[in-house]
Design an enzyme around this catalytic site. Structure first.
Site, mmCIF file in Angstrom:
data_model
loop_
_atom_site.group_PDB
_atom_site.id
_atom_site.type_symbol
_atom_site.label_atom_id
_atom_site.label_comp_id
_atom_site.label_asym_id
_atom_site.label_seq_id
_atom_site.Cartn_x
_atom_site.Cartn_y
_atom_site.Cartn_z
ATOM 1 N N LYS A 53 8.454 -19.638 -43.047
ATOM 2 C CA LYS A 53 7.691 -20.209 -41.932
ATOM 3 C C LYS A 53 8.172 -21.639 -41.664
ATOM 4 O O LYS A 53 8.314 -22.047 -40.516
ATOM 5 C CB LYS A 53 6.185 -20.190 -42.248
ATOM 6 N N GLN A 97 -2.160 -20.372 -46.698
ATOM 7 C CA GLN A 97 -1.423 -19.187 -47.143
ATOM 8 C C GLN A 97 -2.301 -18.335 -48.059
ATOM 9 O O GLN A 97 -2.843 -18.826 -49.046
ATOM 10 C CB GLN A 97 -0.129 -19.640 -47.857
ATOM 11 N N ASP A 120 -3.843 -19.045 -37.630
ATOM 12 C CA ASP A 120 -3.807 -17.696 -38.203
ATOM 13 C C ASP A 120 -4.814 -16.772 -37.516
ATOM 14 O O ASP A 120 -4.741 -15.557 -37.662
ATOM 15 C CB ASP A 120 -4.154 -17.769 -39.698
#
Ligand code: NAD
Length: 287
Positions: A53, A97, A120
């Site tokens: 990422k 994460q 997200d």
């Protein structure tokens, strides 16, 4: 052999458009879009995902800052960092994460992220916007990436039978809502579904997101279906999906490869969500 839904080449195209847009902002003298990535513990797969990422951000000119916290971090310590990042004007997106170590209460920390920075799309407010079809929210990255891939290849969804195997919070559930936005008829199967084959054989678009390698065999797939494989499993030194690619590619009209299908599209969707958060922040700043 069926048509390959190539997430890598579509990602290249979309990322070059993102790069151009970011360059335009920077030329105007604005700060670059900024993503804060929070990594708790040292899970090896998470380390790889975070590195990917970051690399993707860097290539398009998005600034990424990684916050590495020790594996024994408490919920309170993580909440403190999230509050700090929420308050920081120079941070557009916050990516936490997953998975988190077991002592951290995920139900408490995800809702603590500002919905405006929740790139997200896991915050209950953004999930609610997905239910309500409010397009100004953030759509979770994997469903968004799949939607873009299907759109690019001209896969019509209106009125189609879409069957999703896997009802996880990150992929299956939000994707089912997004497919409803597209006016598909959606079925979601999971580990307790009595007869999965009965459902999958009906699918004009079949998506599998379980993490069970080789779960989807040719006899489960309708002739001419579009097959999207979300699964990522490590078998020795190979990365494989949920779909038995060699069998199914002979029967499907189109299929995503693993790797090179949904994976790169997920990262591209993260870049798009970060850019969206940045544009909104600029709007707020009156520029
Ligand atoms: P999850 O554990 O949250 O959900 C898995 C779902 O699959 C559950 O609903 C479970 O009931 C169902 N399931 C498990 N075994 C099954 C079986 N034998 N038959 C039918 N259903 C079954 O997982 P997740 O976070 O949604 O991830 C699923 C997979 O997708 C994993 O392999 C993950 O690595 C992968 N993934 C890939 C990407 C990507 O970018 N390609 C992104 C996110 C997740």
């Amino acid at each position: 052999m069926s048509l390959l839904l190539d997430g890598r080449s579509l990602s290249e195209k979309l990322r070059s458009e993102i790069k151009q847009e970011v360059e335009r902002y920077v030329k105007l003298g604005l700060r670059p879009p900024t993503l804060a990535v929070v990594l708790v513990g040292d899970d090896p797969a998470s380390q790889v995902y975070v590195a990917n990422k970051r690399r993707a951000c860097e290539k398009v000119g998005i600034r990424s800052i990684v916050y590495r916290l020790p594996v024994n971090t408490t919920t309170e310590e993580l909440l403190e960092l999230i509050a700090q990042l929420n308050a920081e004007d120079g941070v557009d997106g916050i990516l936490l994460q997953l998975p988190l170590p077991p002592q951290i209460n995920q139900q408490e920390v995800i809702p603590a992220i500002s919905p405006k920075k929740d790139v997200d799309g896991f915050h209950p407010e953004n999930m609610g916007r997905l239910v309500a079809r409010m397009e100004d929210g953030f759509i979770p990255c994997t469903p968004l990436g799949i939607d873009l891939l299907l759109k690019h290849y001209g896969v019509e969804l209106k009125g189609k039978e879409v069957v999703i195997v896997g009802a996880g919070f990150i992929v299956g559930r939000p994707l089912s809502l997004l497919m409803l936005w597209r006016d598909a008829t959606v079925s979601v199967c999971h580990i307790h579904t009595r007869d999965i084959v009965e459902h999958t054989k009906r699918a004009e678009v079949l998506v599998s997101a379980t993490g069970v390698p080789g779960l989807i065999k040719a006899h489960m797939v309708k002739e001419g279906a579009v097959v999207v494989d979300v699964g990522i499993s490590r078998l020795g030194d190979r990365i494989v999906g949920d779909v038995d690619f060699e069998e199914v590619k002979e029967k499907a009209y189109a299929i995503t490869p693993v790797p090179g299908g949904v994976g790169p599209m997920t990262v591209t969707a993260l870049l798009l969500n970060t850019l969206k958060a940045y544009r909104k922040a600029l709007g707020k700043e009156g520029i």
